[in-house]
Design a protein around this motif. Structure first.
Motif, PDB file in Angstrom:
ATOM      1  N   GLU A 518       0.865  -1.182   0.000  1.00 56.75           N
ATOM      2  CA  GLU A 518       0.000   0.000   0.000  1.00 56.75           C
ATOM      3  C   GLU A 518       0.896   1.224   0.000  1.00 56.75           C
ATOM      4  O   GLU A 518       1.773   1.368   0.855  1.00 56.75           O
ATOM      5  N   THR A 519       0.677   2.128  -0.953  1.00 57.88           N
ATOM      6  CA  THR A 519       1.505   3.326  -1.089  1.00 57.88           C
ATOM      7  C   THR A 519       0.631   4.562  -0.947  1.00 57.88           C
ATOM      8  O   THR A 519      -0.409   4.676  -1.627  1.00 57.88           O
ATOM      9  N   ILE A 532      -2.663   0.415  -4.328  1.00 53.46           N
ATOM     10  CA  ILE A 532      -2.464  -0.904  -3.721  1.00 53.46           C
ATOM     11  C   ILE A 532      -2.025  -1.846  -4.828  1.00 53.46           C
ATOM     12  O   ILE A 532      -2.660  -1.926  -5.887  1.00 53.46           O
ATOM     13  N   LYS A 533      -0.910  -2.601  -4.584  1.00 54.74           N
ATOM     14  CA  LYS A 533      -0.396  -3.551  -5.556  1.00 54.74           C
ATOM     15  C   LYS A 533      -0.316  -4.919  -4.905  1.00 54.74           C
ATOM     16  O   LYS A 533       0.145  -5.056  -3.763  1.00 54.74           O
ATOM     17  N   PHE A 543      -4.729  -1.278  -8.126  1.00 57.89           N
ATOM     18  CA  PHE A 543      -5.334  -0.050  -8.610  1.00 57.89           C
ATOM     19  C   PHE A 543      -4.611   1.129  -7.996  1.00 57.89           C
ATOM     20  O   PHE A 543      -3.959   1.002  -6.946  1.00 57.89           O
ATOM     21  N   GLY A 544      -4.728   2.318  -8.644  1.00 58.86           N
ATOM     22  CA  GLY A 544      -4.093   3.513  -8.134  1.00 58.86           C
ATOM     23  C   GLY A 544      -4.837   4.758  -8.546  1.00 58.86           C
ATOM     24  O   GLY A 544      -5.486   4.790  -9.596  1.00 58.86           O
ATOM     25  N   THR A 558      -6.209  10.674 -12.284  1.00 58.02           N
ATOM     26  CA  THR A 558      -6.208   9.427 -13.051  1.00 58.02           C
ATOM     27  C   THR A 558      -6.453   8.262 -12.106  1.00 58.02           C
ATOM     28  O   THR A 558      -5.805   8.174 -11.045  1.00 58.02           O
ATOM     29  N   PHE A 559      -7.425   7.390 -12.503  1.00 58.20           N
ATOM     30  CA  PHE A 559      -7.720   6.192 -11.712  1.00 58.20           C
ATOM     31  C   PHE A 559      -7.487   4.987 -12.623  1.00 58.20           C
ATOM     32  O   PHE A 559      -8.119   4.865 -13.679  1.00 58.20           O
ATOM     33  N   ALA A 560      -6.583   4.109 -12.230  1.00 58.96           N
ATOM     34  CA  ALA A 560      -6.208   2.966 -13.068  1.00 58.96           C
ATOM     35  C   ALA A 560      -6.440   1.672 -12.310  1.00 58.96           C
ATOM     36  O   ALA A 560      -6.218   1.606 -11.091  1.00 58.96           O
ATOM     37  N   VAL A 561      -6.874   0.655 -13.044  1.00 58.72           N
ATOM     38  CA  VAL A 561      -7.114  -0.668 -12.474  1.00 58.72           C
ATOM     39  C   VAL A 561      -6.426  -1.688 -13.355  1.00 58.72           C
ATOM     40  O   VAL A 561      -6.576  -1.668 -14.588  1.00 58.72           O
TER      41      VAL A 561
END
Length: 750
Positions: A518-519, A532-533, A543-544, A558-561
């Protein structure tokens, strides 16, 4: 397509069973719905295109346009009634043929079939009509309308059609002299009767002359207006039923239609309400028979007189030697023999008046006088004085019973007063509460009082918590507020500085490792990051959420999954989670969506269910339909929009060998219990077609008939069936060709 028309009667009658029946077959050819008339207990029923919302005897027709497969289906089950189904096709020509060039045999066959059906309909009407035997050469032409108006149909001495005013024998009316013809100019008939006003007698036509009916009489005529009753009470008693004539609205009645008892006439059927009923009594004056009536005082013959029967009997008893009693009837002679003298009759009367030595009349008078005295005494007791007449006494008694006057006080007034106090003016709404109502109210009040006490206790507990049990509200102190303010300032300072935090969770089992990282990172006023990776043996997902630095146009988020499958669950369906939105293998799936505006390069429908069946080998055909293939379109998945069903469709292809010089095929549909086609329901026709010349294939298609679903959609499995027979419609010499191949493709379109 021409329809085969066999030699049949275009009418059939059914008697519906007591258990009820809805569908009745039509065993003769039909072309259109208007060809068929249906009667229920002789009342014509109404045809409707659809039975939806219909009741009673409304009906529709199934399989219209077939030789013998049409059925009449009622909206409601018909029980213990007569059902008549009759074809009554319109007589018209619908085709005009070319004078040269191409000549369509199929169209000609259809026209000839229609003409044949019209002839059958006319034959039925002719068979039901009145007609002379075919071996007779005469015609049955009616007289002209003006000469037959208001008359009855009859036949003359030669058996030819003629008319007359009523029955063959009739009452002609009253006239001053003998008639030579009937009033309408037709010849007199034996038995005709009329009344001669000159001679005051009724006469009858014997065939050659007029004769007396009852002798020369002066009848007593009385006219009544019928009220619909079967009895009429006369003012005088006729001597017998044969001594009267009964005439209703000018029509002489048959003596068998009524009876006479004393002075009451009873009809077998009540005369119509408002009709004129005339009774002519001929028994008041009599002169007939072979005997002679003699005035015993003068010895002269009496030709017409009003006879007092009692006086006649006395005269006959006192002067039997002055008449020839042998001319009288045996009954009258016996009565004369039983009476010796007038004195004997007087003695009999005295014996009736006096019983056991007591004069009955006098004794009854004494009793009546005593009763009046008693009534007067009672009247004096009640009202203080006697009424002067019986009517006055009755009136006084009525007043006593109703108003309670005099010395008697009735409870009626008391009850009325009590009701006016207990009830409103309508007599039913209580003005005062009853004991039961009071007890019910008391119980309700006690219940509410208990609830109020409980609520008061709860409020006291709540107040103790809020005030700390002291009655004074608990408030934060100024020092506590200062501490909160200091903590907030510190938090704000910490948030204003750049910060980053990384947390990692590792787990290892043998050669397998699993890591969750978790970053969280924030740079004051510039950017932020959260992610979270998950690393599962080198397979990474997560996702981030990132924000860019402040720019002229503002920040960018920006929301990436990164996931093999991505979906959003429906929180409202906790027990059975749904996935209205998902991304699988790069394909986005939306289960149900409401879109106001849509632009798309390509849109396709969803085939929810599909099934294909095909013959594996060739088979023979015959002149009767044979079932060749069955195909079930399974019921739709009960998910999403398919909860409203899908629309089942079918395409059938049929192929024959080169010997087929006439074939007919049909495609049908029916609902069934499961996807295997078990327990099918009523089978309905989708399409039927045929050819009378060489054919090699047919292609049929269609959806479910309206009888299964008016909207075309259904939730049930649908069974499609393909039938084949040799010979096209009206083609009698077809060869039983071989069916080389057939298939059905069925699918349900959402």
């Amino acid at each position: 397509m021409a329809i085969s028309v066999s030699d049949t009667t275009p009418r059939i009658e059914y008697t519906a069973p007591s258990s009820g029946q809805t569908v009745f077959s039509v065993p003769f050819a039909t072309e259109v719905a208007t060809d068929i008339n249906v009667y229920v207990n002789d009342v014509q029923a109404t045809y409707v295109a659809s039975l939806a919302g219909q009741t009673g005897t409304a009906f529709t027709l199934n399989n219209v346009g077939t030789a013998n497969s049409t059925t009449v289906e009622f909206a409601s089950s018909q029980k213990s009634v007569t059902i008549d189904i009759i074809r009554n096709g319109a007589i018209s020509r619908t085709t005009d043929y070319n004078t040269g060039g191409f000549f369509d045999i199929e169209t000609l066959n259809s026209e000839l079939s229609r003409i044949t059906r019209n002839l059958q309909d006319l034959e039925l009407r002719i068979d039901q009509s009145i007609k002379a035997p075919i071996q007779e050469g005469g015609t049955g032409t009616l007289p002209t309308a003006s000469s037959r108006a208001g008359k009855l149909l009859a036949f003359d001495a030669s058996g030819n059609v003629t008319t007359q005013t009523s029955a063959i024998t009739e009452y002609l009316g009253a006239f001053a002299s003998d008639l030579t013809n009937r009033p309408d100019g037709s010849a007199l008939q034996v038995g005709d009767i009329y009344y001669n006003t000159t001679q005051t007698e009724t006469r009858i036509w014997t065939g050659s002359n007029w004769d007396l009916v009852f002798g020369r009489v002066q009848p007593l005529s009385t006219t009544y207006t019928s009220t619909g009753l079967t009895t009429i009470t006369l003012t005088a008693r006729p001597s017998s039923v044969l001594a009267i004539l009964v005439i209703i609205d000018g029509i002489l009645q048959n003596v068998n239609n009524y009876t006479l008892n004393d002075n009451v006439i009873t009809f077998s059927t009540a005369p119509p309400v408002g009709s004129s009923v005339e009774i002519r009594d001929f028994s008041s004056t009599v002169s007939s028979g072979s005997g002679t009536i003699i005035n015993v005082a003068t010895g002269s013959e009496v030709t017409q007189a009003n006879i007092d029967i009692d006086k006649l009997m006395v005269d006959l008893a006192a002067a039997t030697g002055r008449i020839d009693t042998s001319q009288l009837s045996t009954s009258l002679q016996n009565q004369i023999a039983n009476i010796s003298t007038v004195e004997g009759r007087t003695l009999v009367l005295e014996n009736i008046i006096t019983q056991s030595g007591v004069n009955v009349v006098t004794d009854q008078g004494t009793k009546i006088t005593a009763l009046e005295t008693l009534t007067s005494g009672l009247d004096t007791t009640v009202n203080g004085s006697a009424s002067t007449s019986l009517a006055s006494r009755v009136s006084a008694l009525e007043i006593l019973q109703v108003t309670g006057t005099g010395s008697i006080t009735l409870d009626l007034n008391r009850i009325t007063n009590l009701e006016s106090q207990a009830f409103e003016a309508d007599g039913t709404t209580p003005r005062l509460a009853t004991l039961n109502q009071h007890n019910s109210l008391n119980a309700t009040v006690n219940t509410l009082d208990g609830k109020a006490t409980s609520h008061a206790t709860q409020l006291s507990n709540l107040e103790a918590i809020v005030t700390g049990g002291t009655g004074t509200s608990i408030l934060a102190s100024i020092s506590e507020l200062n501490l909160v303010s200091t903590a907030a300032a510190t938090a704000e300072s910490n948030a204003a500085t750049a910060a980053a935090q990384v947390s990692t969770l590792n787990t290892t089992l043998g050669a397998n490792s699993f890591t969750i990282t978790e970053t969280t990172e924030a740079v004051n006023g510039l950017k932020g990051k959260y992610g979270i990776k998950i690393n599962n043996n080198g397979h990474i997902g997560g996702f981030g959420l990132n924000s860019s630095a402040n720019e002229v146009g503002g920040s960018t988020f920006t929301f990436a999954v990164n996931a093999d499958r991505f979906f959003i669950a429906d929180d409202n369906n906790v027990g059975s989670p749904q996935k209205p939105f998902s991304v699988i293998n790069g394909i986005t799936n939306i289960r149900d969506a409401a879109i106001d505006s849509l632009q798309a390069n390509k849109i396709r429908g969803d085939v929810n269910k599909v099934n294909v069946v095909e013959t594996t080998s060739s088979s023979s055909t015959s002149s009767s339909y044979q079932l060749k293939l069955s195909c079930v379109v399974p019921q739709p998945d009960n998910t999403g929009s398919t909860s409203e069903g899908h629309a089942p469709l079918a395409i059938a292809n049929v192929y024959f060998d080169n010997t087929a010089n006439g074939m007919t095929v049909k495609l049908t549909a029916a609902t069934c219990a499961d996807d295997q086609g078990n327990n099918p329901g009523t089978e309905y026709l989708i399409l039927e077609t045929g050819e009378d010349y060489y054919v090699s294939n047919f292609h049929l298609s269609g959806g479910v008939p309206y009888q299964i679903s008016a909207s075309g959609k259904t939730l049930a499995p649908v069974l499609f069936r393909l039938y084949v027979k040799s010979g096209g419609a009206g083609f009698g010499g077809a060869v039983n060709a071989n069916l080389t191949k057939a298939n059905i493709i069925g699918w349900g379109l959402r």
